[in-house]
Design a protein around this motif. Structure first.
Motif, PDB file in Angstrom:
ATOM      1  N   THR A 126       0.812  -1.219   0.000  1.00 43.47           N
ATOM      2  CA  THR A 126       0.000   0.000   0.000  1.00 43.47           C
ATOM      3  C   THR A 126       0.842   1.263   0.000  1.00 43.47           C
ATOM      4  O   THR A 126       0.280   2.360  -0.001  1.00 43.47           O
ATOM      5  CB  THR A 126      -0.960   0.020   1.203  1.00 43.47           C
ATOM      6  N   HIS A 127       2.169   1.113  -0.016  1.00 38.55           N
ATOM      7  CA  HIS A 127       2.994   2.320  -0.082  1.00 38.55           C
ATOM      8  C   HIS A 127       4.420   1.964  -0.485  1.00 38.55           C
ATOM      9  O   HIS A 127       5.010   1.032   0.028  1.00 38.55           O
ATOM     10  CB  HIS A 127       3.023   3.044   1.269  1.00 38.55           C
ATOM     11  N   TRP A 128       4.948   2.705  -1.418  1.00 36.37           N
ATOM     12  CA  TRP A 128       6.397   2.768  -1.658  1.00 36.37           C
ATOM     13  C   TRP A 128       6.683   4.127  -2.289  1.00 36.37           C
ATOM     14  O   TRP A 128       5.830   4.707  -2.958  1.00 36.37           O
ATOM     15  CB  TRP A 128       6.866   1.625  -2.564  1.00 36.37           C
ATOM     16  N   GLU A 129       7.872   4.632  -2.053  1.00 38.32           N
ATOM     17  CA  GLU A 129       8.233   5.935  -2.605  1.00 38.32           C
ATOM     18  C   GLU A 129       9.143   5.819  -3.818  1.00 38.32           C
ATOM     19  O   GLU A 129       9.108   6.683  -4.701  1.00 38.32           O
ATOM     20  CB  GLU A 129       8.895   6.801  -1.533  1.00 38.32           C
TER      21      GLU A 129
ATOM     22  N   SER B 191       6.380 -13.328  -8.720  1.00 42.54           N
ATOM     23  CA  SER B 191       5.362 -12.527  -8.038  1.00 42.54           C
ATOM     24  C   SER B 191       3.986 -13.045  -8.438  1.00 42.54           C
ATOM     25  O   SER B 191       3.606 -12.995  -9.597  1.00 42.54           O
ATOM     26  CB  SER B 191       5.519 -11.058  -8.442  1.00 42.54           C
ATOM     27  N   ARG B 192       3.203 -13.504  -7.433  1.00 45.07           N
ATOM     28  CA  ARG B 192       1.912 -14.129  -7.733  1.00 45.07           C
ATOM     29  C   ARG B 192       0.855 -13.727  -6.714  1.00 45.07           C
ATOM     30  O   ARG B 192       1.045 -13.863  -5.509  1.00 45.07           O
ATOM     31  CB  ARG B 192       2.062 -15.660  -7.722  1.00 45.07           C
ATOM     32  N   GLY B 193      -0.245 -13.220  -7.217  1.00 47.88           N
ATOM     33  CA  GLY B 193      -1.399 -12.954  -6.379  1.00 47.88           C
ATOM     34  C   GLY B 193      -1.231 -11.827  -5.386  1.00 47.88           C
ATOM     35  O   GLY B 193      -1.927 -11.784  -4.376  1.00 47.88           O
ATOM     36  N   ASN B 194      -0.344 -10.874  -5.672  1.00 47.73           N
ATOM     37  CA  ASN B 194      -0.164  -9.724  -4.790  1.00 47.73           C
ATOM     38  C   ASN B 194      -1.076  -8.578  -5.212  1.00 47.73           C
ATOM     39  O   ASN B 194      -1.586  -8.542  -6.333  1.00 47.73           O
ATOM     40  CB  ASN B 194       1.285  -9.249  -4.845  1.00 47.73           C
ATOM     41  N   ARG B 195      -1.257  -7.625  -4.317  1.00 52.46           N
ATOM     42  CA  ARG B 195      -1.946  -6.391  -4.664  1.00 52.46           C
ATOM     43  C   ARG B 195      -0.952  -5.242  -4.523  1.00 52.46           C
ATOM     44  O   ARG B 195      -0.411  -4.994  -3.450  1.00 52.46           O
ATOM     45  CB  ARG B 195      -3.162  -6.164  -3.761  1.00 52.46           C
ATOM     46  N   TYR B 196      -0.713  -4.542  -5.625  1.00 54.82           N
ATOM     47  CA  TYR B 196       0.233  -3.434  -5.663  1.00 54.82           C
ATOM     48  C   TYR B 196      -0.532  -2.131  -5.877  1.00 54.82           C
ATOM     49  O   TYR B 196      -1.139  -1.926  -6.931  1.00 54.82           O
ATOM     50  CB  TYR B 196       1.227  -3.621  -6.802  1.00 54.82           C
ATOM     51  N   THR B 197      -0.521  -1.261  -4.893  1.00 55.78           N
ATOM     52  CA  THR B 197      -1.167   0.038  -5.001  1.00 55.78           C
ATOM     53  C   THR B 197      -0.091   1.105  -5.113  1.00 55.78           C
ATOM     54  O   THR B 197       0.642   1.359  -4.157  1.00 55.78           O
ATOM     55  CB  THR B 197      -2.066   0.314  -3.787  1.00 55.78           C
ATOM     56  N   ALA B 198       0.008   1.722  -6.275  1.00 56.43           N
ATOM     57  CA  ALA B 198       1.075   2.683  -6.536  1.00 56.43           C
ATOM     58  C   ALA B 198       0.854   3.979  -5.764  1.00 56.43           C
ATOM     59  O   ALA B 198      -0.290   4.370  -5.492  1.00 56.43           O
ATOM     60  CB  ALA B 198       1.153   2.972  -8.028  1.00 56.43           C
ATOM     61  N   PRO B 199       1.932   4.686  -5.439  1.00 53.28           N
ATOM     62  CA  PRO B 199       1.793   6.010  -4.828  1.00 53.28           C
ATOM     63  C   PRO B 199       1.292   7.022  -5.848  1.00 53.28           C
ATOM     64  O   PRO B 199       1.228   6.746  -7.054  1.00 53.28           O
ATOM     65  CB  PRO B 199       3.230   6.333  -4.384  1.00 53.28           C
ATOM     66  N   THR B 200       0.960   8.199  -5.378  1.00 52.80           N
ATOM     67  CA  THR B 200       0.483   9.241  -6.283  1.00 52.80           C
ATOM     68  C   THR B 200       1.606   9.794  -7.156  1.00 52.80           C
ATOM     69  O   THR B 200       1.349  10.337  -8.222  1.00 52.80           O
ATOM     70  CB  THR B 200      -0.160  10.387  -5.485  1.00 52.80           C
TER      71      THR B 200
ATOM     72  N   ASN C 240      -4.111   2.028  -9.026  1.00 54.35           N
ATOM     73  CA  ASN C 240      -3.632   3.412  -9.108  1.00 54.35           C
ATOM     74  C   ASN C 240      -2.458   3.570 -10.071  1.00 54.35           C
ATOM     75  O   ASN C 240      -1.535   4.339  -9.836  1.00 54.35           O
ATOM     76  CB  ASN C 240      -3.253   3.929  -7.716  1.00 54.35           C
ATOM     77  N   GLY C 241      -2.487   2.801 -11.151  1.00 53.38           N
ATOM     78  CA  GLY C 241      -1.465   2.947 -12.175  1.00 53.38           C
ATOM     79  C   GLY C 241      -0.207   2.144 -11.954  1.00 53.38           C
ATOM     80  O   GLY C 241       0.770   2.284 -12.706  1.00 53.38           O
ATOM     81  N   ALA C 242      -0.182   1.282 -10.964  1.00 57.03           N
ATOM     82  CA  ALA C 242       0.992   0.441 -10.738  1.00 57.03           C
ATOM     83  C   ALA C 242       1.192  -0.517 -11.904  1.00 57.03           C
ATOM     84  O   ALA C 242       0.231  -0.956 -12.538  1.00 57.03           O
ATOM     85  CB  ALA C 242       0.833  -0.354  -9.441  1.00 57.03           C
ATOM     86  N   PHE C 243       2.437  -0.863 -12.185  1.00 64.29           N
ATOM     87  CA  PHE C 243       2.719  -1.865 -13.214  1.00 64.29           C
ATOM     88  C   PHE C 243       4.018  -2.587 -12.889  1.00 64.29           C
ATOM     89  O   PHE C 243       4.880  -2.082 -12.173  1.00 64.29           O
ATOM     90  CB  PHE C 243       2.794  -1.230 -14.608  1.00 64.29           C
ATOM     91  N   PHE C 244       4.138  -3.787 -13.404  1.00 60.92           N
ATOM     92  CA  PHE C 244       5.276  -4.682 -13.180  1.00 60.92           C
ATOM     93  C   PHE C 244       5.916  -4.959 -14.540  1.00 60.92           C
ATOM     94  O   PHE C 244       5.230  -5.393 -15.468  1.00 60.92           O
ATOM     95  CB  PHE C 244       4.773  -5.971 -12.532  1.00 60.92           C
TER      96      PHE C 244
END
Length: 422
Positions: free
Chosen positions: A317-320, A334-343, A375-379
């Motif tokens: 839920t947070h990384w800078e 990486s499997r089955g995670n939820r990645y919520t990108a910062p603003t 929120n626009g996160a991508f791998f």
């Protein structure tokens, strides 16, 4: 009939919102421990914050409605937490490990040791009843506490093999001093404690067993540090604000699981492997599962080199800067995670390849399967896609990323009370 309708109206008026949330939570199956067949997983998914069950940045401490149901689909917790008599059957926990650290038995085959004294006055000759006296003993021990404690260590806590530190039932903090070192030992379980505000120490003598003590140079100030260790399981630990890493595993450490833990307020969160030149870490296998990487984190969740790393059903839920990074050709699954990108529009990428041109990292096996991007996160994946390396970076079957909020709602230290389920 009228009375029944009136009752239903009052009930829904008072409890409708929470009840609907509970009813929307699906019934979950236990996860398999067999290697995963990637063809059975859904492809990675993009979503907006409005499409997830709760706002991604909300603290786990505010998600109490998830705890109403005993079983959540989290295979570790469902193994033991529903038993109201957990306190009289603490060692059941040793049967519940998953992932590459699943063979860690800790002190399962030994006696209970009750810590009664929070002091740490003499790292060479520790007093009986202290945590330091417990962890250096030669025999297996299941270490518990007789009260809430804030243990400020004078020097690194050097653990001996076949030990469990079990904080359930009390609020146990190791903080504001040097913290835990697991060096050249095996079969360690650390569960249910707070580890935070850890600082360097050293240039001092420290005992590591009943028959040995030696000179220690200045430590890094890690929360939990593994050095040449194996068969280690860290579960339901709350980490924050250490001088160096919150959790580091280096110098040939392997067979590691970090699960159900809560990480917050830190820069370099987790380092897995020592350096690009340290080839012994090529055999490292680590599982990072069901953790919540929360507010105030910057990078290294984890940062990997050389080895094989499965990252399963975590909530980011947070990384800078970035979430998952690496160098020296690690395999990352990486499997089955939820990645919520910062603003921050420049920090949407989950991944970071350090100091390596794209012409080199394109061959690294970095794989995303069934992850949810918010929120626009991508791998950015790389490598062969169907590489046999993924067999060395897969030991558990992930649940759907849509269930991550439920399965990680209680990450970190649990508030366990005797006589009721945790």
């Amino acid at each position: 009939m009228a009375a029944t309708l009136l009752f239903l109206f009052v009930f829904l008026s008072l409890y409708g919102s929470a009840s609907c949330r509970l009813l929307q939570t699906p019934l979950l199956d236990h996860a398999t421990t067999d290697p995963i067949d990637a063809t059975q997983l859904p492809t990675s998914v993009e979503a907006s914050p409005a499409q997830v069950q709760e706002v991604a940045n909300v603290s786990r401490r505010e998600l109490g409605y998830y705890t109403t149901s005993c079983e959540t689909g989290n295979p570790i917790d469902d193994c033991w937490r529903c038993n109201a008599n957990w306190e009289s059957n603490r060692k059941k926990l040793a049967e519940c490990a998953i992932g590459f650290g699943r063979d860690a038995v800790g002190g399962r085959d030994g006696e209970y040791y009750i810590v009664t004294d929070a002091s740490d006055d003499d790292p060479v000759s520790p007093k009986p009843g202290t945590l330091r006296h417990a962890v250096i003993q030669s025999e297996p021990l299941w270490i518990i506490f007789d009260s809430d404690m804030n243990i400020v260590l004078k020097e690194e806590l050097l653990m001996n093999s076949y030990k469990t530190i079990d904080g359930r039932g009390h609020e146990v903090h190791i903080s504001h001093g040097p913290c835990i070192t697991v060096q050249f030992v095996s079969n360690i379980i650390i569960h249910g404690i707070h580890v935070h505000d850890c600082k360097p120490a050293g240039n001092a003598m420290v005992r590591s067993s009943p028959t040995h003590y030696g000179y220690r140079t200045i430590s890094d100030g890690d929360g939990i540090s593994l050095f040449g260790a194996r068969d280690v399981w860290v579960d339901h630990v709350s980490f924050a604000r250490c001088t160096d890493g919150l959790f580091d595993a280096i110098m040939g450490s392997t067979a590691i699981t970090v699960s159900n833990s809560f990480f917050t307020q830190h820069d370099k969160v987790m380092l897995l492997s020592h350096s690009d030149d340290y080839m012994a870490d090529k055999t490292m296998q680590a599982t990072i599962a069901f953790n919540h990487f929360g507010e105030g984190l910057v990078q290294r969740m984890p940062r990997c080199r050389h080895g094989f790393f499965e990252i399963v059903n975590n909530d980011y839920t947070h990384w800078e800067m970035y979430a998952i990074g690496g160098s020296a050709d690690p395999t990352i699954n990486s499997r089955g995670n939820r990645y919520t990108a910062p603003t921050n529009p420049f920090a949407k990428d989950v991944t970071m390849r350090m100091d390596t041109p794209e012409s080199q990292w394109q061959s690294w096996d970095w794989h995303s399967e069934g992850d949810l991007f918010v929120n626009g996160a991508f791998f950015i994946p790389s490598g062969a896609g169907a590489s046999s390396n993924y067999g060395k970076a897969a030991s558990i079957g992930p649940k759907s990323s849509s269930l991550v909020g439920t399965m990680t709602a209680n990450a970190g230290v649990l508030m366990c009370k005797a006589g009721s389920p945790c």
